[in-house]
Design a protein around this motif. Structure first.
Motif, PDB file in Angstrom:
ATOM      1  N   PHE A   1      35.992  18.630 -16.583  1.00 53.75           N
ATOM      2  CA  PHE A   1      36.906  17.694 -17.244  1.00 53.75           C
ATOM      3  C   PHE A   1      36.201  16.448 -17.781  1.00 53.75           C
ATOM      4  CE2 PHE A   1      39.147  19.735 -13.656  1.00 53.75           C
ATOM      5  CZ  PHE A   1      40.072  20.474 -14.364  1.00 53.75           C
ATOM      6  N   SER A   2      35.123  16.045 -17.134  1.00 55.03           N
ATOM      7  CA  SER A   2      34.532  14.728 -17.409  1.00 55.03           C
ATOM      8  C   SER A   2      34.052  14.567 -18.842  1.00 55.03           C
ATOM      9  CB  SER A   2      33.385  14.443 -16.436  1.00 55.03           C
ATOM     10  OG  SER A   2      32.381  15.440 -16.526  1.00 55.03           O
TER      11      SER A   2
ATOM     12  N   PHE B   1      38.020  28.110 -13.721  1.00 53.53           N
ATOM     13  CA  PHE B   1      37.506  26.980 -14.469  1.00 53.53           C
ATOM     14  C   PHE B   1      36.037  27.130 -14.853  1.00 53.53           C
ATOM     15  CE2 PHE B   1      41.234  25.235 -12.353  1.00 53.53           C
ATOM     16  CZ  PHE B   1      41.847  24.562 -13.404  1.00 53.53           C
TER      17      PHE B   1
ATOM     18  N   ARG C   1      37.376  13.559  -7.696  1.00 52.57           N
ATOM     19  CA  ARG C   1      38.089  14.464  -6.786  1.00 52.57           C
ATOM     20  C   ARG C   1      38.582  15.703  -7.524  1.00 52.57           C
ATOM     21  NH1 ARG C   1      40.168   9.452  -4.919  1.00 52.57           N
ATOM     22  NH2 ARG C   1      42.111   9.767  -6.083  1.00 52.57           N
ATOM     23  N   LEU C   2      39.066  15.516  -8.743  1.00 53.23           N
ATOM     24  CA  LEU C   2      39.539  16.652  -9.535  1.00 53.23           C
ATOM     25  C   LEU C   2      38.391  17.599  -9.857  1.00 53.23           C
ATOM     26  CD1 LEU C   2      41.759  18.074 -11.163  1.00 53.23           C
ATOM     27  CD2 LEU C   2      41.205  16.550 -13.076  1.00 53.23           C
ATOM     28  N   GLU C   3      37.249  17.058 -10.257  1.00 57.92           N
ATOM     29  CA  GLU C   3      36.078  17.894 -10.548  1.00 57.92           C
ATOM     30  C   GLU C   3      35.684  18.706  -9.320  1.00 57.92           C
ATOM     31  OE1 GLU C   3      34.180  18.497 -13.197  1.00 57.92           O
ATOM     32  OE2 GLU C   3      34.839  17.019 -14.660  1.00 57.92           O
TER      33      GLU C   3
ATOM     34  N   ALA D   1      37.566  19.567  -6.785  1.00 59.12           N
ATOM     35  CA  ALA D   1      38.589  20.554  -6.431  1.00 59.12           C
ATOM     36  C   ALA D   1      38.533  21.775  -7.329  1.00 59.12           C
ATOM     37  CB  ALA D   1      39.972  19.899  -6.525  1.00 59.12           C
ATOM     38  N   ALA D   2      38.193  21.577  -8.603  1.00 63.20           N
ATOM     39  CA  ALA D   2      38.183  22.692  -9.557  1.00 63.20           C
ATOM     40  C   ALA D   2      36.859  23.438  -9.593  1.00 63.20           C
ATOM     41  CB  ALA D   2      38.505  22.174 -10.957  1.00 63.20           C
TER      42      ALA D   2
ATOM     43  N   ASP E   1      37.331   7.670  -9.383  1.00 65.19           N
ATOM     44  CA  ASP E   1      37.441   8.388  -8.107  1.00 65.19           C
ATOM     45  C   ASP E   1      38.387   9.580  -8.222  1.00 65.19           C
ATOM     46  OD1 ASP E   1      35.665   6.758  -6.764  1.00 65.19           O
ATOM     47  OD2 ASP E   1      37.224   5.363  -6.089  1.00 65.19           O
ATOM     48  N   ALA E   2      39.475   9.406  -8.943  1.00 66.18           N
ATOM     49  CA  ALA E   2      40.426  10.501  -9.113  1.00 66.18           C
ATOM     50  C   ALA E   2      39.801  11.655  -9.896  1.00 66.18           C
ATOM     51  CB  ALA E   2      41.688  10.003  -9.821  1.00 66.18           C
ATOM     52  N   LEU E   3      39.021  11.322 -10.914  1.00 61.71           N
ATOM     53  CA  LEU E   3      38.369  12.360 -11.708  1.00 61.71           C
ATOM     54  C   LEU E   3      37.290  13.067 -10.907  1.00 61.71           C
ATOM     55  CD1 LEU E   3      38.145  13.836 -14.348  1.00 61.71           C
ATOM     56  CD2 LEU E   3      36.754  11.962 -15.253  1.00 61.71           C
TER      57      LEU E   3
END
Length: 256
Positions: free
Chosen positions: A205-206, A237, A226-228, A230-231, A222-224
């Motif tokens: 996503f980044s 993905f 964590r998303l990276e 998790a995926a 920080d949210a991004l």
């Protein structure tokens, strides 16, 4: 593996750093040695080598660029780990002209396969540098991420060209000579005799999120991150990741 500077650039390496730290910790536990011998092929200015040296490991960086090796030397000195980092000029093709065959607990092959004439040979050489029980960390450009990026930028013809090109290139101006699917990378690693311990998508996503959003929105970084994370392990993905990371282990290595 924590990044003391916490810049937005940490998004590009966070997943790989965490996976690599876990692998190193397992090798430390299995060997009973706090300091491992690490070979970083194409390690450049030490983006991974210097943090690994800070953890106490001995790192040999092989890179064809004298300028990168000079930057590595300066970076290692600034971080107080010059005694644990050695830079030598060379490449994956002639790896054993400058590195020890079968002499390393961990081998990093990051951003190398895109540029070598024979990726299979590059992986075989990296594996041959491992000790009988060792770990390979392989990072390479992902095909799907490039196709998606060109399409989202409105370059639809280039996106299709990358999708159909044997090397995943979108045109003559493409700076990356070769891209891979997860299946191609795992095939290379298994073909060299290792078993696959893990596959991760990197920069899913980044690279698509506007920088201004990450830099100005409170908590967005920080949210991004964590998303990276998790995926990263989800196969769904991997096909859209900018980079792909494969962790391979010798057949005798335990603790995966």
């Amino acid at each position: 593996m924590s990044d003391p500077m916490r810049p937005r650039a940490a998004l590009r390496t966070a997943v790989v750093r965490e996976v690599l730290q876990d692998a190193l910790e397992r090798r430390v536990k299995a060997t009973g040695r706090q300091a491992l011998d690490v070979l970083d092929t194409g390690g450049g200015s030490g983006k991974f080598a210097v943090p690994l040296a800070r953890l106490g490991h001995r790192v040999t960086v092989v890179d064809p660029s004298p300028n990168a090796l000079f930057a590595l030397e300066r970076r290692a000195a600034e971080d107080g780990v010059a005694d644990r980092v050695k830079g030598v000029q060379g490449d994956a093709h002639g790896l054993f002209d400058v590195a020890e065959r079968g002499g390393y607990d961990v081998v990093l092959c990051h951003g190398v396969l895109e540029y070598v004439d024979d990726p299979a040979e590059g992986v075989r050489n990296a594996v041959a540098a491992l000790r009988p029980e060792g770990v390979l960390s392989l990072l390479a450009a992902g095909l799907g991420g490039a196709v998606l990026a060109r399409a989202l930028a409105g370059h639809f013809t280039e996106a299709q060209r990358a999708l159909e090109d044997p090397n995943g290139r979108w045109g003559a101006g493409d700076p990356v000579p070769r891209r891979f699917t997860a299946e191609q990378l795992t095939g290379l690693v298994e073909g060299a005799g290792l078993r696959i311990a893990a596959v991760h998508g990197v920069r899913i996503f980044s690279d698509l999120v506007p920088g201004v959003l990450v830099d100005t929105e409170p908590g967005a970084l920080d949210a991004l991150l964590r998303l990276e994370a998790a995926a990263a392990e989800l196969a769904a993905f991997h096909s859209v990741a900018t980079q792909l990371h494969v962790l391979g282990e010798t057949r005798g290595t335990s603790g995966a």
